[in-house]
Design a protein around this motif. Structure first.
Motif, short mmCIF file in Angstrom:
data_model
loop_
_atom_site.label_atom_id
_atom_site.label_comp_id
_atom_site.label_asym_id
_atom_site.label_seq_id
_atom_site.Cartn_x
_atom_site.Cartn_y
_atom_site.Cartn_z
N TYR A 1 53.61 6.93 8.71
CA TYR A 1 52.63 7.42 7.51
C TYR A 1 51.24 6.91 7.58
O TYR A 1 50.26 7.80 7.53
N MET B 1 54.59 5.42 -0.36
CA MET B 1 55.20 4.62 0.48
C MET B 1 56.45 3.87 -0.22
O MET B 1 57.50 3.71 0.44
N GLN C 1 48.92 6.05 -2.26
CA GLN C 1 49.42 5.86 -0.93
C GLN C 1 50.38 4.87 -1.04
O GLN C 1 51.46 5.18 -0.44
N TYR D 1 57.90 16.89 -0.57
CA TYR D 1 58.42 15.64 0.37
C TYR D 1 59.42 15.00 -0.19
O TYR D 1 60.56 14.80 0.19
N MET E 1 50.50 12.44 2.77
CA MET E 1 49.58 11.36 3.22
C MET E 1 48.38 11.79 3.45
O MET E 1 47.22 11.20 2.90
N SER F 1 59.03 6.20 -0.38
CA SER F 1 60.03 6.62 0.84
C SER F 1 60.33 5.64 1.56
O SER F 1 61.49 5.68 2.08
N THR G 1 59.64 14.89 7.16
CA THR G 1 58.61 14.41 7.74
C THR G 1 57.28 15.21 7.59
O THR G 1 56.20 14.41 7.25
N GLY H 1 55.71 14.94 4.47
CA GLY H 1 55.28 13.54 3.97
C GLY H 1 53.88 13.25 4.75
O GLY H 1 52.95 12.63 4.03
N LEU H 2 53.84 13.75 5.96
CA LEU H 2 52.60 13.56 6.71
C LEU H 2 51.32 14.49 5.81
O LEU H 2 50.28 13.86 5.65
N SER I 1 49.24 7.90 10.64
CA SER I 1 48.67 9.26 10.47
C SER I 1 47.38 9.53 10.19
O SER I 1 46.70 10.24 10.44
#
Lengths: 237, 177
Positions: free
Chosen positions: B141, A136, A132, A95, A115, A139, A108, A111-112, B144
């Motif tokens: 994010y 963030m 987490q 990512y 996470m 990003s 993206t 990144g998902l 999700s």
């Protein structure tokens, strides 16, 4: 929110234009700027096509994986809670690498995935962990080598000097990322945001929910007789 | 220093293009067809942005012509001048944290009005390029995975955005003005 901003702008413009007598200028600018918008967007096509092409080459050549390996040691320092062999590491490395290379489309999904992998290390269902939050912080402050959209918009207006912002952007984005990371490190230990105190408050309020997919070795031990009331799905920003 | 940084800006894209293609051909990637296949996406990206640019540019164009923008910047100038930031850039800087499309519209307006090599145009470009849309990123994010209590994320993200805006003003002023 954008609804209010947009309506605010046009209504204030008309009232102000009426008061100051600039209403014909307000009218002219509707036509002039609608034209400008399309001109800029059309001017953007070529340069965006070029960068999207280049990014596809980077992706297919496996540059993300390569760069991901290079930054892995730094990441272990930033994410001490993540075990070394956990899949979250490689997802995050990919990512960040995609972000640095400016490959937005590829970034993206990575990144998902990152996470989702970090969520398996979250003992709770709905409270963000330190890891987490760190993901963030990095990003939202962006780490990029080539600011493609900014350069594209500039070159749509004037080609000469369009790329002159690359070096300043690299410096500014480094400063903003360091600020975001340092703020995260400081804030995560402040009483208001500290993991332990958030958990305590949630238990006291009866809103804590346990993540049944947790794979880590530090599950939360709930007090006897505790029963979750069930939280809401609303995102508190 | 300025000469060095300008050289970095001039050299980074050509070098990246050359090195990436060399590396890719070395890795047996059919560079030309992969490049053209990827370039198709560029068209969509540019066309997708038209509605947002039009909505934002027309609204901001009306706002500017009415004289309201001048009034607003006069109001903000005493504060932003402290860090060498032209007040004209501040609305874009604030919008940057909330909506990427709207911020791009505001920047396009600044570039078209003041020129891309003006102090305002340069600071706006650096600020836009050096950070992300905090609220959007966090919502996407965390949404999700169903995390709703984001703790200090927004605070850290917004302070990062502020740092990028201040840094942009300082760097551009040091380099060129």
């Amino acid at each position: 929110m954008m609804n209010y901003i947009w309506v605010g702008l046009v209504v204030i413009a008309v009232i102000f234009g009426a008061v100051t007598g600039n209403i014909s200028g307000v009218l002219d600018n509707i036509f002039a700027f609608a034209d400008t918008a399309v001109e800029i967007a059309l001017g953007l096509i070529g340069i965006m096509a070029f960068f999207c092409g280049l990014m596809n080459v980077m992706e297919k050549a496996g540059l993300c994986e390569k760069l991901g390996h290079l930054i892995a040691p730094i990441m272990r320092k930033l994410f001490p809670e993540v075990p070394e062999d956990h899949p979250a590491n490689s997802a995050m490395a990919l990512y960040f690498a995609a972000n640095i290379l400016g490959i937005g489309n590829a970034a993206t999904p990575f990144g998902l995935k990152a996470m989702a992998e970090l969520q398996t290390l979250n003992p709770t269902k709905d409270i963000a962990t330190n890891a987490q939050c760190m993901l963030m912080a990095i990003s939202t402050t962006s780490i990029t080598l080539i600011p493609v959209t900014a350069i594209g918009l500039r070159s749509a207006v004037q080609v000469e000097g369009a790329a002159e912002i690359i070096a300043p952007v690299i410096i500014a984005t480094t400063i903003s990322t360091i600020t975001g990371v340092v703020c995260s490190l400081v804030f995560q230990n402040m009483k208001r945001w500290k993991w332990e105190s958030v958990i305590e408050a949630e238990i006291a309020a009866g809103t804590l929910e346990i993540n049944e997919h947790y794979v880590g070795d530090k599950p939360i031990v709930l007090p006897e007789g505790y029963k979750a009331k069930g939280g809401s799905d609303k995102v508190y920003l | 220093m300025t000469a060095f940084l300008e050289a970095v800006s001039i050299w980074s894209i050509p070098l990246l293009v050359a090195l990436v293609s060399l590396y890719a051909i070395f890795k047996k990637v059919p560079v030309y067809s992969v490049f053209t296949e990827g370039a198709k996406d560029g068209f969509n990206t540019a066309v997708m942005i038209i509605p947002y640019l039009t909505a934002m540019l027309c609204a901001i164009g009306m706002f500017r012509a009415s004289g309201a923008m001048g009034y607003l910047t006069d109001l903000l100038a005493p504060v932003t001048n402290l860090i060498g930031l032209p007040a004209e850039v501040l609305p874009m800087g604030i919008m940057r944290s909330f909506s990427g499309g709207a911020a791009e519209g505001l920047m396009a307006d600044l570039l078209a009005t003041y020129g891309i090599q003006s102090q305002i145009g340069r600071i706006a470009s650096v600020a836009l390029g050096s950070t992300e849309t905090t609220f959007y990123v966090v919502a996407v994010y965390f949404g999700s995975v169903g995390v709703s209590k984001t703790r200090h994320c927004i605070a850290a993200g917004l302070l990062g955005d502020l740092a990028s805006l201040i840094a942009s003003a300082i760097i551009v002023n040091l380099m060129w003005f």
